[in-house]
Design a protein around this motif. Structure first.
Motif: not given
Length: 274
Positions: A33-39
């Motif tokens: 996720n580009p917004e929060n970096g979640y993988r």
């Protein structure tokens, strides 16, 4: 899609390890996720992660696993199969070595119980004074570290045998290693790999014959230090001195030995009377 936590839980791999695997390109998240970096990982990646875990359980290194995963599809079956065969042989060699160590420990336990000194096995190592004949040897000389010894013996001898086959030379004996360094250096030792042949061609030299203190080891190469110690003791006690580099002759191939006790190695110390 699975969160990194869900993926971690199913595969029993920590999120820290998954991040490291991503860093080295072993297995990457299917989506970040580009917004929060979640993988996030896809369901189909579970099979890849399970394969990685399986190969780790076979004692493949991460570097070896990555090389397997990077194989082209048309080469995968053949090269993966070859890698499994190599690893099986490596594990079997380790098992044989551990079984030999267990036998040694059991013997030591029995000897201690009987009041026999643990190091008394050195007295069982036989030393003979022999006269060797000169040999014409095809050789390669190289500085070798401890790591090189483990990985390089086969490759150096393979090159010698390849030359023998290509040039149709006449083999006259089993492979040998000559140790030229005056002392042991972990970073590198002057080592000569050789095979006796009949023809005098480029890459051959004369190995002079002469008087030698000789001992024969029937067991794993790890026991060679004991043989060297016994030979050096014998040379001192019998009033001789070492005049040239010691060498080993491999009567049997360790790769073809069913158990360590089947490995036969001759050790020679060229000597003269003091």
């Amino acid at each position: 899609m699975l969160t990194i936590g869900e993926f971690s839980k199913i595969c029993e791999v920590s999120t820290k390890t998954l991040r490291y695997y991503d860093e080295i390109g072993l297995i990457n998240p299917d989506e970040i996720n580009p917004e929060n970096g979640y993988r996030y990982y896809s369901i189909k990646q579970l099979k890849k992660m399970l394969l990685i875990n399986r190969l780790k359980s076979y004692h493949f290194s991460l570097e070896e696993i990555k090389a397997i995963l990077d194989l082209e599809e048309d080469q995968f079956e053949e090269k993966f199969g070859a890698a499994l065969f190599r690893k099986r042989r490596e594990i079997q060699e380790n098992i044989n070595a551990l079984e030999y160590t267990l036998k040694q420990i059991n013997r030591d336990i029995l000897n201690v119980g009987k009041g026999i000194p643990v190091m008394s096995y050195l007295d069982q190592i036989d030393v003979q004074l022999v006269e060797t004949r000169p040999k014409n040897i095809l050789y390669r000389r190289q500085m070798m570290s401890r790591e090189d010894y483990a990985a390089g013996y086969g490759s150096f001898f393979s090159r010698l045998y390849e030359k023998i086959a290509t040039e149709k030379l006449t083999l006259l004996g089993t492979p040998m290693t000559i140790y030229h360094s005056p002392e042991y250096n972990p970073s590198g030792n002057d080592t000569e790999f050789a095979v006796p042949i009949e023809e005098v061609v480029k890459g051959t030299r004369d190995l002079p014959g002469g008087l030698c203190a000789k001992s024969v080891l029937k067991g794993p190469y790890s026991e060679l230090t004991s043989v060297y110690a016994k030979l050096r003791e014998w040379v001192e006690q019998q009033g001789y001195e070492v005049v040239k580099s010691p060498y080993e002759v491999y009567i049997t191939d360790a790769n073809h030995a069913a158990v360590p006790e089947d490995i036969v190695t001759e050790v020679y110390f060229p000597v003269k009377k003091r």
